[in-house]
Write a protein that holds these residues in place. Structure first.
Motif, PDB file in Angstrom:
ATOM      1  N   ILE A  44      44.892  21.386 -85.318  1.00  0.00           N
ATOM      2  CA  ILE A  44      45.792  21.138 -84.302  1.00  0.00           C
ATOM      3  C   ILE A  44      45.310  22.294 -83.872  1.00  0.00           C
ATOM      4  N   PRO A  45      45.850  23.901 -84.240  1.00  0.00           N
ATOM      5  CA  PRO A  45      45.594  24.699 -83.606  1.00  0.00           C
ATOM      6  C   PRO A  45      44.393  25.129 -82.607  1.00  0.00           C
ATOM      7  N   SER A  46      43.313  24.946 -83.711  1.00  0.00           N
ATOM      8  CA  SER A  46      41.970  24.243 -82.732  1.00  0.00           C
ATOM      9  C   SER A  46      42.481  23.626 -81.077  1.00  0.00           C
ATOM     10  N   VAL A  47      42.628  22.986 -81.113  1.00  0.00           N
ATOM     11  CA  VAL A  47      42.735  21.661 -80.411  1.00  0.00           C
ATOM     12  C   VAL A  47      43.084  22.892 -78.885  1.00  0.00           C
ATOM     13  N   ILE A  48      44.820  23.425 -79.696  1.00  0.00           N
ATOM     14  CA  ILE A  48      45.419  24.273 -78.664  1.00  0.00           C
ATOM     15  C   ILE A  48      44.861  25.416 -78.749  1.00  0.00           C
ATOM     16  N   CYS A  49      44.504  26.045 -79.230  1.00  0.00           N
ATOM     17  CA  CYS A  49      43.839  26.957 -78.315  1.00  0.00           C
ATOM     18  C   CYS A  49      42.355  26.955 -77.566  1.00  0.00           C
ATOM     19  N   ILE A  50      41.612  26.010 -78.107  1.00  0.00           N
ATOM     20  CA  ILE A  50      39.894  25.926 -76.933  1.00  0.00           C
ATOM     21  C   ILE A  50      40.544  25.003 -76.023  1.00  0.00           C
ATOM     22  N   ILE A  51      41.905  24.150 -75.321  1.00  0.00           N
ATOM     23  CA  ILE A  51      42.287  23.920 -73.932  1.00  0.00           C
ATOM     24  C   ILE A  51      43.280  25.813 -73.872  1.00  0.00           C
ATOM     25  N   ILE A  52      44.007  26.056 -73.964  1.00  0.00           N
ATOM     26  CA  ILE A  52      44.273  27.768 -73.577  1.00  0.00           C
ATOM     27  C   ILE A  52      43.014  28.154 -73.565  1.00  0.00           C
ATOM     28  N   ASN A  53      42.365  28.855 -74.165  1.00  0.00           N
ATOM     29  CA  ASN A  53      40.871  29.408 -73.698  1.00  0.00           C
ATOM     30  C   ASN A  53      40.207  29.296 -72.761  1.00  0.00           C
ATOM     31  N   VAL A  54      40.094  28.057 -72.524  1.00  0.00           N
ATOM     32  CA  VAL A  54      38.612  27.423 -71.683  1.00  0.00           C
ATOM     33  C   VAL A  54      39.716  27.511 -70.639  1.00  0.00           C
ATOM     34  N   ALA A  55      40.871  27.386 -70.278  1.00  0.00           N
ATOM     35  CA  ALA A  55      41.287  26.847 -68.953  1.00  0.00           C
ATOM     36  C   ALA A  55      41.815  28.539 -68.450  1.00  0.00           C
ATOM     37  N   ILE A  56      42.298  29.497 -68.786  1.00  0.00           N
ATOM     38  CA  ILE A  56      42.539  30.579 -68.904  1.00  0.00           C
ATOM     39  C   ILE A  56      41.191  31.313 -68.268  1.00  0.00           C
ATOM     40  N   ALA A  57      40.434  31.574 -68.971  1.00  0.00           N
ATOM     41  CA  ALA A  57      38.691  31.359 -68.896  1.00  0.00           C
ATOM     42  C   ALA A  57      38.414  31.529 -67.534  1.00  0.00           C
ATOM     43  N   TYR A  58      38.471  29.758 -66.926  1.00  0.00           N
ATOM     44  CA  TYR A  58      38.148  29.426 -65.795  1.00  0.00           C
ATOM     45  C   TYR A  58      39.437  30.075 -64.256  1.00  0.00           C
ATOM     46  N   GLY A  59      40.654  30.195 -64.895  1.00  0.00           N
ATOM     47  CA  GLY A  59      41.675  30.455 -63.784  1.00  0.00           C
ATOM     48  C   GLY A  59      41.048  31.864 -63.596  1.00  0.00           C
ATOM     49  N   ALA A  60      40.804  32.737 -64.684  1.00  0.00           N
ATOM     50  CA  ALA A  60      40.408  34.787 -64.387  1.00  0.00           C
ATOM     51  C   ALA A  60      39.411  34.317 -63.266  1.00  0.00           C
ATOM     52  N   THR A  61      38.203  33.641 -63.937  1.00  0.00           N
ATOM     53  CA  THR A  61      37.122  33.301 -62.815  1.00  0.00           C
ATOM     54  C   THR A  61      37.386  32.745 -61.693  1.00  0.00           C
ATOM     55  N   SER A  62      37.923  31.548 -61.624  1.00  0.00           N
ATOM     56  CA  SER A  62      38.166  31.239 -59.841  1.00  0.00           C
ATOM     57  C   SER A  62      39.472  32.466 -59.411  1.00  0.00           C
ATOM     58  N   VAL A  63      40.163  32.559 -59.590  1.00  0.00           N
ATOM     59  CA  VAL A  63      40.725  34.014 -59.122  1.00  0.00           C
ATOM     60  C   VAL A  63      39.919  35.408 -58.718  1.00  0.00           C
ATOM     61  N   GLY A  64      39.106  34.765 -59.464  1.00  0.00           N
ATOM     62  CA  GLY A  64      38.406  36.605 -59.497  1.00  0.00           C
ATOM     63  C   GLY A  64      38.308  37.481 -59.733  1.00  0.00           C
ATOM     64  N   PHE A  65      39.655  37.699 -61.333  1.00  0.00           N
ATOM     65  CA  PHE A  65      39.602  38.984 -61.667  1.00  0.00           C
ATOM     66  C   PHE A  65      38.315  39.317 -63.020  1.00  0.00           C
ATOM     67  N   MET A  66      38.148  37.958 -63.583  1.00  0.00           N
ATOM     68  CA  MET A  66      36.430  38.494 -63.945  1.00  0.00           C
ATOM     69  C   MET A  66      35.262  37.541 -62.945  1.00  0.00           C
ATOM     70  N   ASN A  67      34.221  38.441 -63.492  1.00  0.00           N
ATOM     71  CA  ASN A  67      32.691  37.871 -61.973  1.00  0.00           C
ATOM     72  C   ASN A  67      32.613  36.880 -62.848  1.00  0.00           C
ATOM     73  N   ARG A  68      31.328  35.701 -62.204  1.00  0.00           N
ATOM     74  CA  ARG A  68      31.448  34.195 -62.958  1.00  0.00           C
ATOM     75  C   ARG A  68      29.617  34.768 -64.006  1.00  0.00           C
ATOM     76  N   THR A  69      29.361  33.945 -64.434  1.00  0.00           N
ATOM     77  CA  THR A  69      28.598  33.870 -65.566  1.00  0.00           C
ATOM     78  C   THR A  69      27.226  34.185 -64.743  1.00  0.00           C
ATOM     79  N   CYS A  70      26.558  35.199 -64.876  1.00  0.00           N
ATOM     80  CA  CYS A  70      25.157  35.416 -63.741  1.00  0.00           C
ATOM     81  C   CYS A  70      24.601  35.286 -64.751  1.00  0.00           C
ATOM     82  N   MET A  71      23.554  35.685 -66.423  1.00  0.00           N
ATOM     83  CA  MET A  71      22.862  36.467 -66.996  1.00  0.00           C
ATOM     84  C   MET A  71      23.222  35.390 -67.985  1.00  0.00           C
TER      85      MET A  71
END
Length: 440
Positions: free
Chosen positions: A357-384
């Motif tokens: 249960i917490p794994s499902v909750i966490c992985i949704i939060i993790n990927v969504a936040i990391a995606y959003g942080a990258t999308s708005v330019g808070f962190m660079n996109r993966t390139c290496m």
């Protein structure tokens, strides 16, 4: 702080009243219990296999790292040494995690035989033989016969689980129906036991070979690839956020049932993620805008890598159960280098609703936040392209060339640890109760 403590106490009480009884029922169901206990047998093999792989794959990219200081010189020397001795160093890996389905079928069938009070060794060997008949068929090469061990790895775990459980069920049914070769009275059990499984062995062998061929004729691939065949149309999606969330959740679901989730989805996702990474690297070298958010190991580093380390943190600093704490210490070296099998089969997270249960909750939060942080330019996109054994926070930094990626990763890690605390506390208590019951 008082309000937060009250909230956690109430939440944990709900967990213990509603979730723990469900988890206990799951743990006590005979098939699932055999599956869980059988996979626990794998712990020492996954540990030694993980250490072997870690030593043979130091987190070094020779094109990037230069011998400018003592540490880099040491790492480069380690990489060169590991490359020269790779064949020898990876022997434990290839014979443990590399053929993990062999141990899966043996462990589960052994535990299930014990549950039915059957002769465990001949019955588990029967299950292994039947599994090899569908997953390890010898191939003729240059006037010799060889078994392709890739068919015995994590991709065949689903078939190994099904065969282990069904073979023992069939053996048990035939034995209680007296459909067996009975030896005269006075024959020692160690002699009579193997003959008892002879007829069930013949029946199981014919049944599963025919079943494998029928599945092959219908789907184009055999029993060992059945799950992948079923789910591959669902996984074939673009690298959008909704499709990625579906894929990472599906990966966790596979792992929950003891199936190597990353292997199941990698055949579809790897070409997409690798293609995106190449496009990003080309854009970076050309000084253009980097096009793709999800590329390389983005979903793992900002997904399951954080989840497993949050579990590890809780085991070492929150849990009080001696077995969990001992395993937590043992799993530290491999988990830091993204080798998580000791946790999967040791905790285990397999068929463990209190980690699922917490794994499902966490992985949704993790990927969504990391995606959003990258999308708005808070962190660079993966390139290496970075060695996959690199510790996850460092991997996040080097793959994006952005220190803010570490900030995002650490922030998500803290969130994951907090989410896991009440679940792991409940599991901690459940483990104590189970251990006390087994001693009575």
């Amino acid at each position: 702080m008082d309000k937060l403590k009250v909230f956690f106490d109430k939440f944990q009480n709900v967990m213990e009243e509603k979730v723990v009884p469900v988890a206990t029922r799951i743990a006590s169901q005979k098939h699932l219990s055999a599956l869980r206990d059988g996979l626990t047998i794998l712990i020492p093999f996954t540990v030694i296999g993980g250490i072997s792989l870690m030593i043979a794959n130091p987190p070094v990219d020779l094109e990037v790292m230069k011998p400018t200081n003592f540490f880099f010189q040491f790492m480069i020397m380690w990489k060169n040494w590991a490359t020269d001795w790779a064949t020898l160093l990876t022997i434990p890996f290839h014979l443990t995690i590399g053929i993990i389905s062999v141990y899966v079928v043996l462990g589960i069938s052994y535990r299930f035989s014990k549950y039915y009070k059957m002769e465990a060794l001949p019955n588990s060997l029967t299950a292994l033989f039947v599994f090899l008949c569908v997953a390890g068929v010898p191939q003729s090469i240059n006037e010799g016969s060889f078994i392709d061990v890739s068919g015995l790895g994590a991709s065949s775990m689903f078939a190994a689980i099904i065969i282990a459980l069904l073979v023992i069920e069939i053996n048990h049914w035939m034995i209680i129906k007296n459909l067996k070769i009975s030896m005269p009275k006075g024959v020692p059990p160690m002699v009579a036991g193997p003959f008892e499984v002879l007829l069930p062995l013949v029946v199981n062998t014919i049944l599963f070979i025919v079943l494998d061929q029928v599945i092959f004729m219908i789907t184009g691939s055999g029993l060992t690839n059945l799950v992948f065949t079923i789910f591959s149309p669902l996984i074939s999606a673009t690298a959008s956020l909704p499709s990625m969330l579906f894929i990472v959740v599906l990966t966790v679901v596979f792992w929950f049932f003891g199936i190597h989730g990353d292997n199941m989805v990698s055949a579809i996702t790897t070409p997409i993620f690798t293609g995106n990474l190449v496009a990003n690297l080309d854009a970076y070298n050309a000084g253009k805008d980097i096009p793709n958010i999800i590329a390389g190991n983005f979903t793992f580093i900002f997904g399951l890598a954080i989840v497993y380390l949050a579990i590890l943190f809780n085991m070492n600093f929150i849990c009080k159960n001696k077995r969990l704490r001992s395993l937590g210490k043992l799993a530290i070296p491999s988990s830091l280098f993204n080798i998580n099998e000791p946790l999967v089969f040791g905790v285990p997270t397999v068929l463990n609703i209190l980690t699922f249960i917490p794994s499902v909750i966490c992985i949704i939060i993790n990927v969504a936040i990391a995606y959003g942080a990258t999308s708005v330019g808070f962190m660079n996109r993966t390139c290496m392209s970075v060695p996959w054994t690199l510790p996850a926070p460092l991997y996040a930094f080097l793959s994006t060339l952005d220190w803010r990626a570490i900030v995002v990763w650490i922030g998500l890690f803290i969130i994951n640890v907090i989410i896991f605390i009440p679940f792991m506390k409940s599991y901690d208590k459940q483990m104590d109760i189970e251990e006390q019951s087994s001693m009575e």
